[in-house]
Write an enzyme that holds these catalytic residues in place. Structure first.
Site, PDB file in Angstrom:
ATOM      1  N   LYS A 186      -2.526 -86.194  26.220  1.00 16.07           N
ATOM      2  CA  LYS A 186      -1.891 -85.232  27.111  1.00 16.07           C
ATOM      3  C   LYS A 186      -1.790 -85.778  28.543  1.00 16.07           C
ATOM      4  O   LYS A 186      -2.426 -86.781  28.891  1.00 16.07           O
ATOM      5  CB  LYS A 186      -2.676 -83.912  27.098  1.00 16.07           C
ATOM      6  CG  LYS A 186      -2.643 -83.214  25.733  1.00 16.07           C
ATOM      7  CD  LYS A 186      -1.229 -82.884  25.282  1.00 16.07           C
ATOM      8  CE  LYS A 186      -1.177 -82.148  23.955  1.00 16.07           C
ATOM      9  NZ  LYS A 186      -1.439 -82.980  22.782  1.00 16.07           N
TER      10      LYS A 186
HETATM   11  C1  LIG Z   1       1.752 -77.523  21.428  1.00 15.15           C
HETATM   12  C2  LIG Z   1       0.342 -77.883  21.085  1.00 15.15           C
HETATM   13  N1  LIG Z   1      -0.557 -76.904  20.886  1.00 15.15           N
HETATM   14  C3  LIG Z   1      -1.838 -77.185  20.594  1.00 15.15           C
HETATM   15  C4  LIG Z   1      -2.279 -78.481  20.480  1.00 15.15           C
HETATM   16  C5  LIG Z   1      -3.691 -78.751  20.099  1.00 15.15           C
HETATM   17  O1  LIG Z   1      -4.403 -79.439  21.069  1.00 15.15           O
HETATM   18  P1  LIG Z   1      -5.718 -80.260  20.671  1.00 15.15           P
HETATM   19  O2  LIG Z   1      -5.291 -81.562  20.098  1.00 15.15           O
HETATM   20  O3  LIG Z   1      -6.409 -80.434  21.993  1.00 15.15           O
HETATM   21  O4  LIG Z   1      -6.497 -79.422  19.734  1.00 15.15           O
HETATM   22  C6  LIG Z   1      -1.383 -79.531  20.667  1.00 15.15           C
HETATM   23  C7  LIG Z   1      -1.817 -80.927  20.527  1.00 15.15           C
HETATM   24  O5  LIG Z   1      -1.055 -81.843  20.389  1.00 15.15           O
HETATM   25  C8  LIG Z   1      -0.036 -79.226  20.984  1.00 15.15           C
HETATM   26  O6  LIG Z   1       0.877 -80.183  21.156  1.00 15.15           O
END
Ligand SMILES: Cc1ncc(COP(=O)(O)O)c(C=O)c1O
Length: 397
Positions: A186
């Protein structure tokens, strides 16, 4: 997009602070800390960044979505409307609460189509979860109006849109609750981490307790704290928060680089009549984490992806053929493959996935190409890349 591309001295210094005192946990151990509270400090920075009264750090973006929904009272049998185009985490986070994901079509913003949302509302609907995919946003005015009209919660997953704004407000702060991910890829990263933001004190207090076994966080004796309700462990560690603290301080620098690189590529591609950029709603400013555009059809998109691969242009995708970001390939969810039994209510609630088709979403996703904007490219490298991309697209058309 990824902040890890520019790791430097600040990240090392923040992590070393934590290692020097040895307190890796974000709560308690006050005496040993030598004044270092990295998670608290990051929460305070994020309040400014996201212009939100409250921020609760958690262990991931997926946890953030579950915690946000749970903190606002979404649970067993409730329906949550979500888009067909998102990371699979959206679906998982709703299922974790025993709630039912109700998928709705997207439009040319690549976000929820307001008409499809309105059509998906039933007496069981509790929340609309808008996902701000690839650095931009859905039609927030229309979605807010629908949420207000039907008295529904509007939850914003802004995991992929750190730094984007709508009418001057940071994405994530437009809905009742916002969710962020700071996983490794990110715009700012903690390695793993996430955040829930809200201006609602009750939701915040719930998120704060729920993400730490229900601890009320009153006083300085953790063992003596009381537990007003059931909670789980979605805590972030001090080590992760320390990396995020360094990264958030550098966010303006990251966003400037991202915008410069995005604009160079966008300008080069805008000379090609067949390239149509995604729609950004009026009042919206993209974070520029990705550049998204549509080509005339799926066949052309696939050929362009192939040409990019062969021509050395990396980090561009057509999500129609992707396993993780689009409903088309989510067979494990359509077929309810789970390690443990799923409630009758959720099973019945998901039966629509056996037959429902999403032609409008297919129309946009099949023609879309999504290109990651990296931070580590030099200006010269981006210019060369932009020209190469334009050349390869033209060679396919
Ligand atoms: C739109 C979206 N929501 C939620 C997540 C979940 O994040 P995490 O990988 O920190 O659990 C991601 C991860 O890529 C995402 O792109």
């Amino acid at each position: 997009m990824p902040g890890f591309e520019l790791f430097g001295e600040l990240e090392k210094q923040e992590v070393n602070d934590v290692l020097d005192n040895g307190v890796l946990m974000r709560y308690g151990f006050d005496g040993m800390r030598k004044g270092h509270w990295k998670a608290k400090a990051l929460e305070s920075e994020l309040q400014n960044t996201f212009q939100s009264k409250h921020v609760q750090l958690v262990s991931s973006g997926t946890a953030a979505v579950s915690v946000a929904l749970g903190s606002a009272g979404v649970g067993a049998g409730d329906e949550v409307i979500m888009p067909t185009f998102t990371f699979v985490a959206s679906f998982e986070a709703i299922m974790m609460l025993g709630a039912i994901p109700v998928l709705a079509d997207i439009d040319d913003t690549l976000g929820l189509n307001p008409e499809a949302v309105e059509a998906a509302i039933t007496p069981k609907t509790k929340a609309i979860m808008v996902v701000q995919m690839c650095g931009s946003m859905a039609n927030m005015d229309a979605l807010k109006a629908i949420a207000e009209k039907h008295n529904l919660l509007l939850v914003e997953d802004a995991c992929q849109a750190i730094g984007g704004t709508f009418n001057g407000q940071p994405l994530g702060s437009v809905g009742d609750l916002g969710c962020f991910s700071f996983d490794f890829v990110k715009t700012i990263t903690c390695g793993e981490g996430g955040a829930v933001i809200t201006n609602n004190e009750k939701y915040y207090t719930n998120a704060n307790h729920y993400s730490d076994h229900g601890h009320d966080h009153v006083g300085s004796d953790r063992g003596a704290e009381t537990h007003p309700f059931l909670g789980y462990n979605f805590r972030i560690s001090e080590l992760h928060a320390a990396v995020g603290l360094a990264q958030v301080k550098r966010l303006p620098e990251f966003l400037d680089i991202q915008r410069r690189n995005f604009n160079i590529i966008r300008e080069a591609l805008s000379t090609i009549p067949e390239v149509v950029f995604r729609t950004v709603p009026e009042g919206g400013v993209e974070s520029c984490a990705f550049l998204n555009f549509f080509l005339p059809d799926l066949e052309t998109s696939r050929k362009v992806i192939e040409a990019f691969k062969n021509g050395g242009v990396d980090a561009c995708w057509n999500y129609f053929d992707n396993n993780w970001h689009y409903i088309r390939k989510w067979d494990h969810l359509k077929n309810l493959k789970s390690l443990f039994p799923i409630s009758k209510e959720v099973k019945e609630g998901l039966e629509y996935l056996q037959t429902r088709t999403f032609e409008k979403s297919d129309h946009y996703i099949s023609r879309n190409i999504s290109c990651l904007i990296k931070l580590s490219w030099t200006e010269e490298e981006v210019k060369q890349r932009a020209n190469k991309m334009a050349e390869l697209i033209k060679s396919v058309l």
